[in-house]
Design a protein around this motif. Sequence first.
Motif, PDB file in Angstrom:
ATOM      1  N   PHE A 118       1.199   4.471  -9.966  1.00 47.33           N
ATOM      2  CA  PHE A 118       1.095   5.669  -9.127  1.00 47.33           C
ATOM      3  C   PHE A 118      -0.091   6.549  -9.529  1.00 47.33           C
ATOM      4  CE2 PHE A 118       5.818   4.955  -8.802  1.00 47.33           C
ATOM      5  CZ  PHE A 118       5.794   4.561  -7.476  1.00 47.33           C
ATOM      6  N   GLN A 126      -0.849   2.760  -5.950  1.00 48.36           N
ATOM      7  CA  GLN A 126       0.437   2.261  -5.496  1.00 48.36           C
ATOM      8  C   GLN A 126       1.062   3.241  -4.497  1.00 48.36           C
ATOM      9  OE1 GLN A 126       1.984  -0.622  -6.141  1.00 48.36           O
ATOM     10  NE2 GLN A 126       3.740  -0.043  -4.887  1.00 48.36           N
ATOM     11  N   THR A 127       1.530   2.727  -3.379  1.00 50.54           N
ATOM     12  CA  THR A 127       2.119   3.584  -2.351  1.00 50.54           C
ATOM     13  C   THR A 127       3.356   4.299  -2.868  1.00 50.54           C
ATOM     14  OG1 THR A 127       3.074   3.618  -0.132  1.00 50.54           O
ATOM     15  CG2 THR A 127       3.471   1.653  -1.447  1.00 50.54           C
ATOM     16  N   LEU A 128       3.578   5.517  -2.388  1.00 49.78           N
ATOM     17  CA  LEU A 128       4.728   6.310  -2.812  1.00 49.78           C
ATOM     18  C   LEU A 128       6.004   5.911  -2.079  1.00 49.78           C
ATOM     19  CD1 LEU A 128       3.008   9.820  -2.946  1.00 49.78           C
ATOM     20  CD2 LEU A 128       3.572   8.337  -4.882  1.00 49.78           C
ATOM     21  N   GLY A 129       5.851   5.232  -0.960  1.00 53.93           N
ATOM     22  CA  GLY A 129       7.014   4.778  -0.210  1.00 53.93           C
ATOM     23  C   GLY A 129       7.817   5.899   0.423  1.00 53.93           C
ATOM     24  N   SER A 159      -2.295  13.536  -1.956  1.00 50.75           N
ATOM     25  CA  SER A 159      -2.001  12.246  -1.318  1.00 50.75           C
ATOM     26  C   SER A 159      -0.691  12.291  -0.530  1.00 50.75           C
ATOM     27  CB  SER A 159      -1.954  11.128  -2.361  1.00 50.75           C
ATOM     28  OG  SER A 159      -0.855  11.284  -3.238  1.00 50.75           O
ATOM     29  N   GLU A 172      -1.058  11.616   3.214  1.00 51.48           N
ATOM     30  CA  GLU A 172      -0.526  10.253   3.328  1.00 51.48           C
ATOM     31  C   GLU A 172      -1.628   9.223   3.089  1.00 51.48           C
ATOM     32  OE1 GLU A 172       2.450   9.568   6.524  1.00 51.48           O
ATOM     33  OE2 GLU A 172       1.971  11.608   7.155  1.00 51.48           O
ATOM     34  N   ASN A 173      -2.457   9.540   2.119  1.00 54.25           N
ATOM     35  CA  ASN A 173      -3.617   8.704   1.798  1.00 54.25           C
ATOM     36  C   ASN A 173      -3.653   8.485   0.294  1.00 54.25           C
ATOM     37  OD1 ASN A 173      -6.117   7.558   1.335  1.00 54.25           O
ATOM     38  ND2 ASN A 173      -7.225   8.932   2.709  1.00 54.25           N
ATOM     39  N   ARG A 174      -3.550   7.237  -0.149  1.00 53.96           N
ATOM     40  CA  ARG A 174      -3.511   6.937  -1.576  1.00 53.96           C
ATOM     41  C   ARG A 174      -4.851   6.414  -2.094  1.00 53.96           C
ATOM     42  NH1 ARG A 174      -0.676   8.922  -4.951  1.00 53.96           N
ATOM     43  NH2 ARG A 174      -0.021   7.082  -6.124  1.00 53.96           N
ATOM     44  N   ASN A 197      -6.674  -2.670  -5.600  1.00 56.36           N
ATOM     45  CA  ASN A 197      -5.296  -2.151  -5.627  1.00 56.36           C
ATOM     46  C   ASN A 197      -4.853  -1.790  -7.043  1.00 56.36           C
ATOM     47  OD1 ASN A 197      -4.995  -2.377  -2.888  1.00 56.36           O
ATOM     48  ND2 ASN A 197      -3.951  -4.357  -2.961  1.00 56.36           N
ATOM     49  N   SER A 254       9.060   8.245   3.519  1.00 59.80           N
ATOM     50  CA  SER A 254       9.196   8.269   4.980  1.00 59.80           C
ATOM     51  C   SER A 254       8.685   9.609   5.488  1.00 59.80           C
ATOM     52  CB  SER A 254      10.660   8.078   5.378  1.00 59.80           C
ATOM     53  OG  SER A 254      11.441   9.183   4.933  1.00 59.80           O
ATOM     54  N   LYS A 267      -7.159   1.883  -4.177  1.00 60.16           N
ATOM     55  CA  LYS A 267      -5.906   2.296  -3.553  1.00 60.16           C
ATOM     56  C   LYS A 267      -4.789   2.306  -4.596  1.00 60.16           C
ATOM     57  CE  LYS A 267      -2.856   1.485   0.384  1.00 60.16           C
ATOM     58  NZ  LYS A 267      -2.553   0.643   1.572  1.00 60.16           N
TER      59      LYS A 267
END
Length: 312
Positions: A175, A14-17, A83, A87-89, A171, A19, A12
Amino acid sequence: MYTNSSTSSLLKLQTLGLSSTDIYPAFVFGTLTYLIIMFSNLLVLTVIAMNKKLHKPMFILLFNLPISDIVGATAFFPHLIFSIVTENRLISHHACIFQAFLIHVYGTGNLLILSVMAYDRYIAICFPLRYTTIMNSHNLMKMIVITWFINLSMMFTLFILLARFKTCRTNIVDFYCNNQSLVKLICADTSVNNYYGLATIFVLMGGPLSLIVYTYAQILRTCVLTNHTDARRKAIQTCGTHLIVFLSLQINTVFALISHRIESSSPVLRRAFGLSVLIFPPFLDPIIYGLKTKELKQCIVMFLKQNVGFTK
């Protein structure tokens, strides 16, 4: 996160954060940036390849820079865009290693190519009468082959050392996938990887920097001694732009690499510097060299006029 993951596990990033309202603008921005990068770099490649008057050492060396930029952009942007949409990392371990390999090949390639280009300018300015002899086709091809051989062989060794291990975490702290973030997923002893990684940083950062410092010191000395004001101005302008491109790439790359080894470093700054290495050089290189190099600029304008109805 600890798991019994193996080399076939999903990792996984790092999330892009983002909205829900940011997804569409981010997708459009990422897609447009990638398309502009691909178009501009392919344009430079095509123009150099199709114009015989550009088949000179400086432009043949420059030809390698868009190739490296395309490799880096293609390793990063398609998965990023995908991604954002999904919305999938998640990324597979093998795909992560492949992305990291391409990204490191791109970064190393750019530094080495820019160094060889600096050497070409050094010979052209400091030894103009011997330029055609030194930069003949045989020596030119030797430089290009050695540059890519050093790049590919050192990066291949780096990732062969990495691929020996199975991961126990999933994890990725950045990015995108890179050697340092992948090493952090391993619970076994990675001292050999760390020593080799430090050695590659020393060689691939120190070597090009030493060459750049020496060649540009000699160029500056020659420009100061010359009596031709116009020639001095052109030389300083050309070399100044090249030096800015090289130093910006190296400073960002060094910070992104070293910050992984310093626990107290800011992860936000590390990610920002890492992204700048992947976004700005591929985007700006064709613009900088296309606009600053008079012969190439003229050929690009002529090519666009003939093929897409572009008018100045």
